[in-house]
Design an enzyme around this catalytic site. Structure first.
Site, PDB file in Angstrom:
ATOM      1  N   GLU A 256       9.350  16.684  15.251  1.00 43.49           N
ATOM      2  CA  GLU A 256       9.855  16.515  13.895  1.00 43.49           C
ATOM      3  C   GLU A 256       9.088  17.457  12.965  1.00 43.49           C
ATOM      4  O   GLU A 256       7.883  17.323  12.786  1.00 43.49           O
ATOM      5  CB  GLU A 256       9.682  15.063  13.442  1.00 43.49           C
TER       6      GLU A 256
ATOM      7  N   GLY B 155      -4.782   3.037  -1.381  1.00 39.69           N
ATOM      8  CA  GLY B 155      -5.789   3.321  -0.377  1.00 39.69           C
ATOM      9  C   GLY B 155      -5.232   4.225   0.705  1.00 39.69           C
ATOM     10  O   GLY B 155      -4.048   4.571   0.700  1.00 39.69           O
ATOM     11  N   ASP B 156      -6.091   4.595   1.629  1.00 45.85           N
ATOM     12  CA  ASP B 156      -5.636   5.447   2.726  1.00 45.85           C
ATOM     13  C   ASP B 156      -5.358   4.605   3.963  1.00 45.85           C
ATOM     14  O   ASP B 156      -5.697   3.415   4.031  1.00 45.85           O
ATOM     15  CB  ASP B 156      -6.642   6.558   3.024  1.00 45.85           C
TER      16      ASP B 156
ATOM     17  N   GLU C  22       9.966   1.804  10.572  1.00 48.60           N
ATOM     18  CA  GLU C  22      10.954   2.884  10.474  1.00 48.60           C
ATOM     19  C   GLU C  22      10.162   4.174  10.581  1.00 48.60           C
ATOM     20  O   GLU C  22       9.385   4.512   9.689  1.00 48.60           O
ATOM     21  CB  GLU C  22      11.731   2.789   9.154  1.00 48.60           C
TER      22      GLU C  22
ATOM     23  N   PRO D 128      -6.576   4.825   7.214  1.00 48.39           N
ATOM     24  CA  PRO D 128      -7.686   4.352   8.030  1.00 48.39           C
ATOM     25  C   PRO D 128      -8.466   3.193   7.414  1.00 48.39           C
ATOM     26  O   PRO D 128      -9.170   2.479   8.130  1.00 48.39           O
ATOM     27  CB  PRO D 128      -8.570   5.605   8.158  1.00 48.39           C
TER      28      PRO D 128
ATOM     29  N   VAL E 186      -7.400   0.891   4.072  1.00 49.42           N
ATOM     30  CA  VAL E 186      -6.549  -0.223   3.647  1.00 49.42           C
ATOM     31  C   VAL E 186      -5.422  -0.464   4.648  1.00 49.42           C
ATOM     32  O   VAL E 186      -5.108  -1.608   4.980  1.00 49.42           O
ATOM     33  CB  VAL E 186      -5.994   0.027   2.230  1.00 49.42           C
TER      34      VAL E 186
ATOM     35  N   CYS F  69      13.474  11.460   7.191  1.00 52.27           N
ATOM     36  CA  CYS F  69      13.418  11.063   8.604  1.00 52.27           C
ATOM     37  C   CYS F  69      14.762  11.205   9.289  1.00 52.27           C
ATOM     38  O   CYS F  69      14.830  11.431  10.501  1.00 52.27           O
ATOM     39  CB  CYS F  69      12.942   9.621   8.723  1.00 52.27           C
TER      40      CYS F  69
ATOM     41  N   LYS G 256       0.864  -1.173   0.000  1.00 55.11           N
ATOM     42  CA  LYS G 256       0.000   0.000   0.000  1.00 55.11           C
ATOM     43  C   LYS G 256       0.903   1.227   0.000  1.00 55.11           C
ATOM     44  O   LYS G 256       1.413   1.642   1.043  1.00 55.11           O
ATOM     45  CB  LYS G 256      -0.922   0.053   1.217  1.00 55.11           C
TER      46      LYS G 256
END
Length: 475
Positions: free
Chosen positions: A378, A201-202, A245, A204, A206, A279, A170
């Site tokens: 962050e 999909g998003d 990660e 919440p 998928v 990150c 996804k």
């Protein structure tokens, strides 16, 4: 206008069960650049079933077969190099030079490294009369982010293929174009049906269904710490392996014996790569307090040389990925000003002359204390905070005073001194004197930066289970 409305399931492009389209916004123009379909739990079920069927045979494929498959994938990816670069530029705003010079080659390198490592990799070890075996873990659900979209797909898929796992991807719905091209390349490489599947999909919908799915054996997730917590919660009931990660707020310690001008200048440049949307960005620069003003002057001069503009041009920084991200960065810049940090360069709003697109002024704050919001949260944008320290012990203490531990940086004129300090940084990867990335070395974090490691041979082991066979050699 790109229209990527089908999903890749069981070796074929199939429409969603319930059509639901989403516009994908070009962050440079704020206009729709394409559409994808948002999948459902039912679409995921189809993909997982295909991956489960394929696992029965692919798990027992020979090393030679998987090496041949990796060869074919490398060739298929290489044939689409420019397509990948164009997609990354369009979907998340990476400047053209960065897209073609870093985003795409880093992704390809993960497959090259997996191919090289697999040639010598032995998953079995004889220990006395017993045999220690490592076997593919099963069906892997992969959830990837928008900031390094093709790289994060490749660094998961390559080792999973190498060791014999099957998978459902996804990708981020914010930056899905390069994932579509990746799936097309996997099809062109004739990856066996069901080994690789992709459902857009998003989170919440998928993403949550993937985390909780009983027929998925492992989740490999890259994204925010907040989302990572939700993934772990969703996976808890099925006790599946969760590899994550997550976020970072990496300290860059400039020691007293470093060349301050060089170290600060290179640190500012490194922070601005990918518009700060990495990150492991060196986002907290620690400098000797007595030299803060000097360091701030160097940083200001470097920022003045940054070119911000359309990613199709000769620029250092393109836009950030979305209006949501732009708004969050603006809020944090405002928080830095309100909390009393010294604004050295940049600030709120768009750069002069850029009234359309999610552009952020490259920003540096000096005289920051580590308890300020901008030192702890962050920001994920082109914003550097400079923190003063009185002595080396305090520098190390400040560096480790963070909920994150993904990366760290140490600059020193004495390599032995730098090595000593690096040992004391609680982070999964520490770079001395801006050493270049080594994609064969493990990448991952301590604390709330996640668990497990990606890249290189360590990634192989993440996708494997351990089996001990006693009496393998009769007594």
């Amino acid at each position: 206008m790109r229209n990527y409305l089908d999903f890749y399931i069981d070796g074929a492009w199939v429409p969603p069960i319930e059509p639901r389209a989403l516009d994908v916004i070009d962050p440079a123009t704020e206009q729709a650049a394409g559409r994808i379909s948002l999948g459902s739990a039912g679409d995921l079920d189809r993909a997982v079933a295909a991956a489960r069927r394929a696992f029965g045979s692919f798990a027992f494929s020979s090393k030679a077969e998987r090496l041949d498959l990796l060869d074919a994938i490398v060739d298929a990816l290489g044939a689409r190099s420019q397509d990948f670069a164009d997609a990354v530029r369009e979907e998340m705003g990476a400047p053209a030079a960065l897209a073609s010079g870093a985003h795409v080659p880093f992704a390809f390198a993960h497959f090259e490294i997996a191919r090289q490592l697999l040639r010598e990799f032995d998953p079995e070890t004889q220990m006395g009369g017993s045999r220690l075996m490592k076997e593919p873990i099963g069906v892997v659900g992969m959830i990837t982010p928008w900031n390094w979209p093709i790289n994060q797909i490749a660094c998961k898929v390559a080792p999973a293929i190498a060791v014999g796992c099957t998978m459902v991807l996804k990708p981020s719905e914010v930056a899905p174009f390069s994932a579509q091209i990746f799936a097309e390349a996997m099809h062109a490489a004739q990856v066996p049906a069901g080994v690789f599947n992709m459902v857009n999909g998003d989170g919440p919908t998928v993403g949550a269904a993937m985390s909780a799915h009983e027929d998925i054996d492992m989740i490999s997730f890259t994204g925010s710490t907040r989302a990572g917590v939700e993934v772990a919660r969703g996976a808890a009931n099925t006790v599946k392996r969760v590899h994550q990660e997550l976020g970072g707020k990496s300290a860059n310690i400039i020691l007293e014996d470093a060349d301050l001008a060089v170290a600060v200048g290179q640190g500012v440049e490194a922070m601005m790569v990918n518009a700060g949307q990495s990150c492991n960005a060196p986002s907290r620069m620690l400098v000797p307090a007595a030299r803060m003003a000097e360091a701030a002057d160097v940083a200001k001069a470097v920022i003045a040389r940054q070119k911000v503009g359309a990613p199709t041009g000769d620029v250092n920084l393109g836009p950030v990925v979305s209006d949501v991200q732009w708004g969050r960065i603006q809020q944090l810049i405002a928080a830095g000003i309100a909390e009393g940090a010294t604004l050295v360069a940049g600030g709120e709003g768009r750069p002069d002359g850029l009234n359309q697109g999610y552009y952020v002024r490259p920003t540096v704050f000096a005289d920051v204390t580590n308890d300020m919001t901008i030192a702890q949260e962050e920001i994920f944008g082109p914003v550097l905070v400079m923190i003063g320290y009185e002595n080396e012990e305090q520098a190390i203490e400040i560096a480790n005073d963070s909920p994150y531990g993904l990366a760290g940086y140490v600059q020193s004129g004495d390599i032995d001194h730098g090595r000593q300090v690096a040992r004391r940084i609680r982070a999964g990867q520490v770079a001395l004197n801006y050493a270049p990335l080594d994609l064969a070395m493990p990448f991952g974090g301590y604390k709330r930066s996640g668990n497990g490691r990606e890249w290189g041979e360590h990634a192989f082991h993440e996708f494997m289970e351990v089996k001990a066979v006693l009496g393998y050699v009769p007594a």
